[in-house]
Motif scaffolding. Structure first.
Motif, PDB file in Angstrom:
ATOM      1  N   PRO A  35       6.199   6.683   5.391  1.00 56.17           N
ATOM      2  CA  PRO A  35       5.442   6.091   4.284  1.00 56.17           C
ATOM      3  C   PRO A  35       6.254   5.035   3.519  1.00 56.17           C
ATOM      4  O   PRO A  35       5.696   4.028   3.087  1.00 56.17           O
ATOM      5  N   GLU A  36       7.545   5.249   3.410  1.00 57.41           N
ATOM      6  CA  GLU A  36       8.395   4.268   2.729  1.00 57.41           C
ATOM      7  C   GLU A  36       8.436   2.955   3.509  1.00 57.41           C
ATOM      8  O   GLU A  36       8.458   1.874   2.911  1.00 57.41           O
ATOM      9  N   MET A  37       8.477   3.055   4.815  1.00 51.39           N
ATOM     10  CA  MET A  37       8.473   1.846   5.650  1.00 51.39           C
ATOM     11  C   MET A  37       7.153   1.088   5.499  1.00 51.39           C
ATOM     12  O   MET A  37       7.141  -0.144   5.455  1.00 51.39           O
ATOM     13  N   VAL A  38       6.045   1.813   5.425  1.00 51.01           N
ATOM     14  CA  VAL A  38       4.737   1.182   5.232  1.00 51.01           C
ATOM     15  C   VAL A  38       4.704   0.466   3.887  1.00 51.01           C
ATOM     16  O   VAL A  38       4.268  -0.685   3.794  1.00 51.01           O
ATOM     17  N   LYS A  39       5.185   1.129   2.843  1.00 47.96           N
ATOM     18  CA  LYS A  39       5.226   0.500   1.513  1.00 47.96           C
ATOM     19  C   LYS A  39       6.093  -0.759   1.527  1.00 47.96           C
ATOM     20  O   LYS A  39       5.731  -1.779   0.933  1.00 47.96           O
ATOM     21  N   ALA A  40       7.222  -0.693   2.226  1.00 45.72           N
ATOM     22  CA  ALA A  40       8.107  -1.867   2.319  1.00 45.72           C
ATOM     23  C   ALA A  40       7.411  -3.002   3.063  1.00 45.72           C
ATOM     24  O   ALA A  40       7.540  -4.172   2.679  1.00 45.72           O
ATOM     25  N   ALA A  41       6.680  -2.680   4.108  1.00 45.04           N
ATOM     26  CA  ALA A  41       5.957  -3.702   4.863  1.00 45.04           C
ATOM     27  C   ALA A  41       4.887  -4.353   3.998  1.00 45.04           C
ATOM     28  O   ALA A  41       4.706  -5.580   4.031  1.00 45.04           O
ATOM     29  N   ILE A  42       4.181  -3.549   3.225  1.00 44.51           N
ATOM     30  CA  ILE A  42       3.157  -4.087   2.326  1.00 44.51           C
ATOM     31  C   ILE A  42       3.795  -5.011   1.290  1.00 44.51           C
ATOM     32  O   ILE A  42       3.308  -6.129   1.064  1.00 44.51           O
ATOM     33  N   ARG A  43       4.894  -4.571   0.694  1.00 43.85           N
ATOM     34  CA  ARG A  43       5.606  -5.425  -0.276  1.00 43.85           C
ATOM     35  C   ARG A  43       6.032  -6.739   0.363  1.00 43.85           C
ATOM     36  O   ARG A  43       5.905  -7.811  -0.232  1.00 43.85           O
ATOM     37  N   GLU A  44       6.573  -6.639   1.580  1.00 42.47           N
ATOM     38  CA  GLU A  44       7.018  -7.849   2.283  1.00 42.47           C
ATOM     39  C   GLU A  44       5.876  -8.843   2.440  1.00 42.47           C
ATOM     40  O   GLU A  44       6.032 -10.035   2.154  1.00 42.47           O
ATOM     41  N   LEU A  45       4.737  -8.365   2.905  1.00 49.02           N
ATOM     42  CA  LEU A  45       3.612  -9.268   3.126  1.00 49.02           C
ATOM     43  C   LEU A  45       3.107  -9.854   1.809  1.00 49.02           C
ATOM     44  O   LEU A  45       2.808 -11.046   1.732  1.00 49.02           O
ATOM     45  N   PHE A  46       3.020  -9.029   0.767  1.00 44.71           N
ATOM     46  CA  PHE A  46       2.597  -9.549  -0.540  1.00 44.71           C
ATOM     47  C   PHE A  46       3.578 -10.587  -1.068  1.00 44.71           C
ATOM     48  O   PHE A  46       3.182 -11.563  -1.685  1.00 44.71           O
ATOM     49  N   ASN A  47       4.864 -10.396  -0.799  1.00 42.09           N
ATOM     50  CA  ASN A  47       5.868 -11.344  -1.275  1.00 42.09           C
ATOM     51  C   ASN A  47       5.911 -12.629  -0.448  1.00 42.09           C
ATOM     52  O   ASN A  47       6.179 -13.706  -0.986  1.00 42.09           O
ATOM     53  N   ASP A  48       5.669 -12.507   0.858  1.00 40.23           N
ATOM     54  CA  ASP A  48       5.858 -13.647   1.759  1.00 40.23           C
ATOM     55  C   ASP A  48       4.583 -14.398   2.116  1.00 40.23           C
ATOM     56  O   ASP A  48       4.662 -15.516   2.627  1.00 40.23           O
ATOM     57  N   ARG A  49       3.445 -13.787   1.931  1.00 39.92           N
ATOM     58  CA  ARG A  49       2.185 -14.376   2.396  1.00 39.92           C
ATOM     59  C   ARG A  49       1.156 -14.383   1.276  1.00 39.92           C
ATOM     60  O   ARG A  49       1.314 -13.691   0.267  1.00 39.92           O
ATOM     61  N   ASP A  50       0.088 -15.147   1.472  1.00 35.53           N
ATOM     62  CA  ASP A  50      -1.023 -15.169   0.519  1.00 35.53           C
ATOM     63  C   ASP A  50      -1.998 -14.062   0.912  1.00 35.53           C
ATOM     64  O   ASP A  50      -2.890 -14.263   1.742  1.00 35.53           O
TER      65      ASP A  50
END
Length: 132
Positions: A35-50
């Motif tokens: 679950p932590e990896m999923v949260k990190a992936a979501i943060r990454e996409l929100f930070n890097d993409r529209d």
């Protein structure tokens, strides 16, 4: 076949333009992703993409992914959509969850049933499907 992009921690995802504000994303985590990896992936996409929409794939999304791989496979490319047996979601889910590779599904459930699938779809949708 479709290539899936991956986040830095290895979770595959798809994206599709939703509006002029950005895209909708579907993450496809597997059992190895915490679950932590999923949260990190979501943060990454929100930070890097529209990001306009974000979703973690549910069973139906995985079924659709499996189905898309069937339609995109080179063995089905000479066939028309109405000749490919990939509309039975119970069958798709059962085989996907069993781990049946796409090629095996096509060998067992598509290629031997082209004529039957075509006939069933003509009965369901009419002869007009042959003209498209």
């Amino acid at each position: 076949m479709r290539r899936y992009e991956k986040t830095r921690n290895g979770i595959e995802y798809t994206d599709e333009i939703v509006s002029s504000d950005g895209a909708g994303f579907v993450l496809y985590p597997t059992a190895e992703h915490t679950p932590e990896m999923v949260k990190a992936a979501i943060r990454e996409l929100f930070n890097d993409r529209d990001v306009v929409a974000m979703k973690v794939a549910d069973a139906r999304d995985w079924d659709e992914r499996y189905r898309s791989e069937i339609f995109a496979h080179p063995w089905t490319s000479p066939l028309r959509w109405f000749e490919i047996n990939a509309d039975d979601y119970e069958l798709l889910r059962r085989e996907r969850e069993k781990g049946t590779p796409t090629e095996e599904y096509i060998k067992i459930f598509v290629l031997p049933f082209i004529a039957e699938t075509k006939a069933a779809n003509i009965q369901k949708y009419g002869n007009e499907i042959l003209e498209r």
